[in-house]
Motif scaffolding. Structure first.
Motif, short mmCIF file in Angstrom:
data_model
loop_
_atom_site.label_atom_id
_atom_site.label_comp_id
_atom_site.label_asym_id
_atom_site.label_seq_id
_atom_site.Cartn_x
_atom_site.Cartn_y
_atom_site.Cartn_z
N UNK A 65 0.86 -1.17 0.00
CA UNK A 65 0.00 0.00 0.00
C UNK A 65 0.90 1.23 0.00
N UNK A 66 0.47 2.30 -0.63
CA UNK A 66 1.31 3.50 -0.73
C UNK A 66 1.71 4.01 0.64
N UNK A 67 0.78 4.01 1.58
CA UNK A 67 1.07 4.50 2.92
C UNK A 67 2.16 3.73 3.63
N UNK A 68 2.34 2.47 3.26
CA UNK A 68 3.37 1.64 3.89
C UNK A 68 4.77 2.07 3.49
N UNK A 69 4.89 2.77 2.39
CA UNK A 69 6.21 3.18 1.90
C UNK A 69 6.84 4.26 2.77
N UNK A 70 6.01 5.01 3.52
CA UNK A 70 6.55 6.10 4.35
C UNK A 70 6.49 5.76 5.84
N UNK A 71 6.46 4.48 6.16
CA UNK A 71 6.35 4.05 7.55
C UNK A 71 7.54 4.53 8.38
#
Length: 222
Positions: A148-154
């Motif tokens: 998921x895109x949001x997981x890339x900026x964790x």
């Protein structure tokens, strides 16, 4: 509203290849998260002029190419822990990546229908909303909650604090809106599409910084 110029195959192919490479680098294990804000921009720029069939195909190719790499870890436990033949394990990875891509590409194929009805100012937010909806379809009903895109900026705490307002979809929406804004602004040669994503990004950063400052003493960051 400025119209995008059709992207020639000689430009589209390298653009999509860059998107794949940037996406692979943005997610773990490489994890260079700043790339998350531009990784899908080339794809968004290309589909700003394509038909629904071409949009489906472009999103599908982009996502299956980078998804197959990013979910390759699934093959390891299947082969090592469950004794499944490596070829079958890798075939399963490809199937998973394909299912992820079909769901997302099908939702994104709606964009050409909406494109002419949405102003340049709101286009990045609508495009981001479609992308997040596609992620929700595959991570919900299809139970494929990976890449998921949001997981890339964790690993960027200030960007992920909005997750307490809307979970990973909220983070995905912000990041995708920024990427879409840059792409549409470039494709249509106007600064208008950058405004809404900039405001959204600023609000996200203010919220994240405020939350982190308020919880600094407790040691919480998520």
């Amino acid at each position: 509203m400025s119209a995008s110029q059709p992207v020639k195959p000689g430009v589209a192919v390298p653009a999509i290849a860059f998107a794949v490479a940037a996406s692979i680098a943005a997610y773990p294990p490489i994890g260079f998260w700043p790339l998350a804000f531009i990784m899908a921009a080339p794809v968004f720029a290309v589909i700003d002029t394509t038909s629904w069939r071409a949009t489906f195909a472009i999103v599908f190719v982009y996502y299956v190419a980078m998804g197959s790499v990013l979910v390759r870890w699934l093959a390891i436990p299947l082969a090592a822990d469950y004794g499944i033949h490596p070829v079958k394990a890798w075939a399963f990875v490809v199937v998973v990546a394909t299912l992820q891509c079909v769901a997302l590409a099908a939702v994104m194929a709606v964009w050409p229908v909406l494109r002419s009805r949405v102003s340049a100012a709101w286009a990045p937010l609508v495009l981001a909303a479609l992308w997040v909806l596609g992620e929700e379809v595959r991570s919900g009903p299809l139970i494929l909650p990976w890449v998921l895109v949001g997981q890339a900026v964790i690993d960027a705490p200030i960007w992920v604090q909005v997750a307490d307002l809307g979970g990973v979809p909220a983070v995905s929406f912000v990041v995708t809106a920024i990427s879409a804004g840059l792409a549409i602004a470039l494709a249509r040669r106007t600064w208008v599409p950058i405004v809404a994503p900039t405001v959204l990004a600023a609000a996200t950063l203010v919220y994240g910084a405020t939350w982190l400052a308020a919880h600094e003493e407790s040691g919480l960051s998520l």
